[in-house]
Scaffold this motif. Sequence first.
Motif, PDB file in Angstrom:
ATOM      1  N   ALA A 393       1.115  -1.085  -0.058  1.00  0.00           N
ATOM      2  CA  ALA A 393      -0.252   0.236  -0.026  1.00  0.00           C
ATOM      3  C   ALA A 393       0.994   0.722   0.282  1.00  0.00           C
ATOM      4  CB  ALA A 393      -0.734   0.005   0.990  1.00  0.00           C
ATOM      5  N   GLU A 394       2.375   0.826   0.891  1.00  0.00           N
ATOM      6  CA  GLU A 394       2.629   2.126   0.898  1.00  0.00           C
ATOM      7  C   GLU A 394       3.842   2.183  -0.921  1.00  0.00           C
ATOM      8  OE1 GLU A 394       2.768  -0.665   2.690  1.00  0.00           O
ATOM      9  OE2 GLU A 394       2.204   0.593   4.657  1.00  0.00           O
ATOM     10  N   GLU A 395       3.953   1.267  -1.091  1.00  0.00           N
ATOM     11  CA  GLU A 395       4.202   2.199  -2.532  1.00  0.00           C
ATOM     12  C   GLU A 395       3.205   2.446  -3.735  1.00  0.00           C
ATOM     13  OE1 GLU A 395       7.014  -1.914  -4.242  1.00  0.00           O
ATOM     14  OE2 GLU A 395       6.173  -2.306  -2.934  1.00  0.00           O
ATOM     15  N   ILE A 396       2.671   1.734  -3.583  1.00  0.00           N
ATOM     16  CA  ILE A 396       1.270   2.402  -4.391  1.00  0.00           C
ATOM     17  C   ILE A 396       0.667   4.278  -3.947  1.00  0.00           C
ATOM     18  CG2 ILE A 396      -1.037   1.896  -5.327  1.00  0.00           C
ATOM     19  CD1 ILE A 396      -0.559  -0.585  -4.446  1.00  0.00           C
ATOM     20  N   GLY A 397       0.699   4.178  -2.349  1.00  0.00           N
ATOM     21  CA  GLY A 397       0.633   5.551  -1.929  1.00  0.00           C
ATOM     22  C   GLY A 397      -0.955   5.308  -1.666  1.00  0.00           C
ATOM     23  N   ILE A 398      -1.519   4.689  -1.116  1.00  0.00           N
ATOM     24  CA  ILE A 398      -2.571   4.174  -0.515  1.00  0.00           C
ATOM     25  C   ILE A 398      -3.140   3.840   0.692  1.00  0.00           C
ATOM     26  CG2 ILE A 398      -3.673   4.457  -3.197  1.00  0.00           C
ATOM     27  CD1 ILE A 398      -4.636   1.063  -1.981  1.00  0.00           C
ATOM     28  N   GLU A 399      -1.913   4.018   1.915  1.00  0.00           N
ATOM     29  CA  GLU A 399      -1.993   3.723   3.135  1.00  0.00           C
ATOM     30  C   GLU A 399      -3.215   4.170   2.876  1.00  0.00           C
ATOM     31  OE1 GLU A 399       0.803   5.364   1.326  1.00  0.00           O
ATOM     32  OE2 GLU A 399       2.062   5.385   2.819  1.00  0.00           O
ATOM     33  N   ALA A 400      -3.965   5.412   3.250  1.00  0.00           N
ATOM     34  CA  ALA A 400      -5.059   5.741   3.583  1.00  0.00           C
ATOM     35  C   ALA A 400      -6.535   4.815   3.319  1.00  0.00           C
ATOM     36  CB  ALA A 400      -4.862   7.328   3.356  1.00  0.00           C
ATOM     37  N   LEU A 401      -6.108   4.374   2.398  1.00  0.00           N
ATOM     38  CA  LEU A 401      -7.214   3.206   2.063  1.00  0.00           C
ATOM     39  C   LEU A 401      -7.680   2.061   2.844  1.00  0.00           C
ATOM     40  CD1 LEU A 401      -8.013   4.089  -1.592  1.00  0.00           C
ATOM     41  CD2 LEU A 401      -8.761   5.717   0.599  1.00  0.00           C
ATOM     42  N   SER A 402      -6.348   1.579   2.753  1.00  0.00           N
ATOM     43  CA  SER A 402      -6.186   0.393   3.880  1.00  0.00           C
ATOM     44  C   SER A 402      -7.651   0.473   5.530  1.00  0.00           C
ATOM     45  CB  SER A 402      -4.857   0.422   5.091  1.00  0.00           C
ATOM     46  OG  SER A 402      -4.963  -0.589   5.879  1.00  0.00           O
ATOM     47  N   PRO A 403      -7.635  -1.277   4.923  1.00  0.00           N
ATOM     48  CA  PRO A 403      -8.829  -1.423   5.871  1.00  0.00           C
ATOM     49  C   PRO A 403      -8.648  -1.361   6.953  1.00  0.00           C
ATOM     50  CG  PRO A 403      -7.726  -2.823   3.696  1.00  0.00           C
ATOM     51  CD  PRO A 403      -7.599  -2.045   3.639  1.00  0.00           C
ATOM     52  N   ASP A 404      -7.549  -1.565   7.781  1.00  0.00           N
ATOM     53  CA  ASP A 404      -7.092  -1.670   8.735  1.00  0.00           C
ATOM     54  C   ASP A 404      -6.762  -0.931   9.788  1.00  0.00           C
ATOM     55  OD1 ASP A 404      -6.434  -4.977   8.783  1.00  0.00           O
ATOM     56  OD2 ASP A 404      -4.413  -3.895   7.515  1.00  0.00           O
ATOM     57  N   ARG A 405      -7.034   1.025   8.908  1.00  0.00           N
ATOM     58  CA  ARG A 405      -7.572   1.714   9.750  1.00  0.00           C
ATOM     59  C   ARG A 405      -8.474   1.680  11.259  1.00  0.00           C
ATOM     60  NH1 ARG A 405      -9.893   2.918   4.818  1.00  0.00           N
ATOM     61  NH2 ARG A 405     -11.612   3.918   4.533  1.00  0.00           N
ATOM     62  N   ILE A 406      -9.112   0.511  10.562  1.00  0.00           N
ATOM     63  CA  ILE A 406     -10.926   0.808  11.690  1.00  0.00           C
ATOM     64  C   ILE A 406     -10.375  -0.277  12.421  1.00  0.00           C
ATOM     65  CG2 ILE A 406     -13.083  -0.821  11.701  1.00  0.00           C
ATOM     66  CD1 ILE A 406     -13.156   2.204   9.895  1.00  0.00           C
ATOM     67  N   ASN A 407     -10.309  -0.630  13.566  1.00  0.00           N
ATOM     68  CA  ASN A 407      -9.933  -2.017  14.642  1.00  0.00           C
ATOM     69  C   ASN A 407     -11.487  -2.643  14.865  1.00  0.00           C
ATOM     70  OD1 ASN A 407     -12.177  -0.520  15.959  1.00  0.00           O
ATOM     71  ND2 ASN A 407     -10.521   1.141  18.035  1.00  0.00           N
ATOM     72  N   LYS A 408     -10.751  -3.500  15.082  1.00  0.00           N
ATOM     73  CA  LYS A 408     -12.063  -4.445  15.752  1.00  0.00           C
ATOM     74  C   LYS A 408     -13.263  -4.540  15.992  1.00  0.00           C
ATOM     75  CE  LYS A 408      -9.468  -8.360  16.308  1.00  0.00           C
ATOM     76  NZ  LYS A 408      -8.027  -8.180  16.735  1.00  0.00           N
ATOM     77  N   LYS A 409     -13.618  -2.796  17.123  1.00  0.00           N
ATOM     78  CA  LYS A 409     -14.961  -2.881  17.247  1.00  0.00           C
ATOM     79  C   LYS A 409     -15.839  -1.772  16.325  1.00  0.00           C
ATOM     80  CE  LYS A 409     -14.163  -2.776  22.207  1.00  0.00           C
ATOM     81  NZ  LYS A 409     -13.202  -2.529  22.675  1.00  0.00           N
ATOM     82  N   GLY A 410     -14.869  -0.859  15.104  1.00  0.00           N
ATOM     83  CA  GLY A 410     -15.714  -0.583  13.877  1.00  0.00           C
ATOM     84  C   GLY A 410     -15.169   0.556  13.708  1.00  0.00           C
ATOM     85  N   VAL A 411     -14.314   1.062  14.853  1.00  0.00           N
ATOM     86  CA  VAL A 411     -13.676   2.685  15.035  1.00  0.00           C
ATOM     87  C   VAL A 411     -12.134   2.512  14.353  1.00  0.00           C
ATOM     88  CG1 VAL A 411     -13.181   4.279  17.067  1.00  0.00           C
ATOM     89  CG2 VAL A 411     -14.682   2.327  17.505  1.00  0.00           C
ATOM     90  N   MET A 412     -12.393   4.152  13.937  1.00  0.00           N
ATOM     91  CA  MET A 412     -10.972   4.635  13.248  1.00  0.00           C
ATOM     92  C   MET A 412     -10.186   4.927  13.740  1.00  0.00           C
ATOM     93  SD  MET A 412     -12.729   5.562  10.489  1.00  0.00           S
ATOM     94  CE  MET A 412     -11.516   5.885   9.772  1.00  0.00           C
ATOM     95  N   MET A 413      -8.388   3.804  14.054  1.00  0.00           N
ATOM     96  CA  MET A 413      -8.005   4.494  14.842  1.00  0.00           C
ATOM     97  C   MET A 413      -6.887   5.708  14.378  1.00  0.00           C
ATOM     98  SD  MET A 413      -6.218   0.785  14.637  1.00  0.00           S
ATOM     99  CE  MET A 413      -6.209  -0.209  13.243  1.00  0.00           C
TER     100      MET A 413
END
Length: 413
Positions: A393-413
């Motif tokens: 994702a870093e190489e493509i430049g799309i870290e901001a779209l990573s699904p992992d920005r949401i934690n297990k409770k569905g809250v933004m990290m």
Amino acid sequence: MEPIEPNQTMKAVAPSEEQGKFTISSLERSSESLEAMHAETIIVGGGVIGCAIAFELASRGREVLLVEQSEIASGTSSAAAGMLAADSEDFAHPFIAQAAYESRELLMKHKDQISALTGMDFGLRRSGFITPFRSYMDLSAYKNKRSSSSSGEKTWWDRSTVQREVTWLNRDTYGAYYRPMESELLPVSLSRAYARSAQMMGARICEGVRDVRLIVNKDGVQGVSTAQGEISCKHVIIAAGLHGEQLMAQVGVTLPSIPVKGEIVAIRFPADQATYRPDRTVYAEDAYIVPKANGEVWIGATSFPGRKDHSVSANSVQRLLGAASYWVPGMKDAVFLRAWAGIRPSTPDKLPYVGKCEQIPGLYAAYGHFRNGILLSAITGRWIADMLEGKSAEEIGIEALSPDRINKKGVMM
Ligand code: GLY
């Protein structure tokens, strides 16, 4: 007078794009069972995003199977207006503004590629958008509200230029921005053209595949089970729009989809009223008015966060037609064709989920494109294909779209 069928007024009626040269032959439908099949990559969802990913993967020679529970583009993609508003839209994030611009240009290239491959035309036209203002105060409010991210090519047209250039626009208009690179297309036709092109390059496209469930174990994705059989695979891409949340939840991944209902109206100008018909999209604060390649003019859209129903209210139709007939006074004698509703898939931060779900190797998300699924389809296909080829994702430049920005409770990290 012919009685109007209740479902034409009360339920979503998919835009009738298939007129004249936009008639599209059906996809080749396969009746084979999916039992004991294997595919390197399975895409779940046959909306514009899933179809664009299938197109990109197939064009890179990857083995891909797309499964759609209903028909290609039968969900949100069939409800869109098809604007490629890369310069006009006020995006939630500067990153999306840049991606939108790249995706619009990529769609231009895909048009030629698809036409050479299949002869299909999805009504893509670059005729420019106009953002008009009633007064100097409206223009100032627009400038104050707008984020600095949207900085595409534009020209200011004063009142007399507006009157000269767009004779069908309200003559009281104070002035307008003209954005010449903006484009629009027929969304169902685009989705089918992507699917058909992917098919011609070796992808398998299966419609009517029910009860899709992900099969995962401690090593990650193993395949999907469906009512028609089990398919093993290396990667699964969830491109199912609003249904993405449920599919992810099956394997314990929390990636919320937030529904935002929108309604659209279609009209047609009789032949003797053709001079009153807009020949460019009007992208105003209170409505957009989009002349389509199939001869219709689409007027949108309402926005109701949290609503998932497909009813179309009389009040919404009145509001949309009222706003549009202010900007295009000559539409008073146009013919009302139909109105429909669609549900945009949004996310808590209004950015789509595109990328790997780190908890489950082989699982990828590509949904939540909110108002911009058609526009961002081409670049989403490219991003996912790049990731499957090993780019991060870093190489493509799309870290901001990573699904992992949401934690297990569905809250933004
Ligand atoms: N893309 C415009 C809308 O969702 O209304």
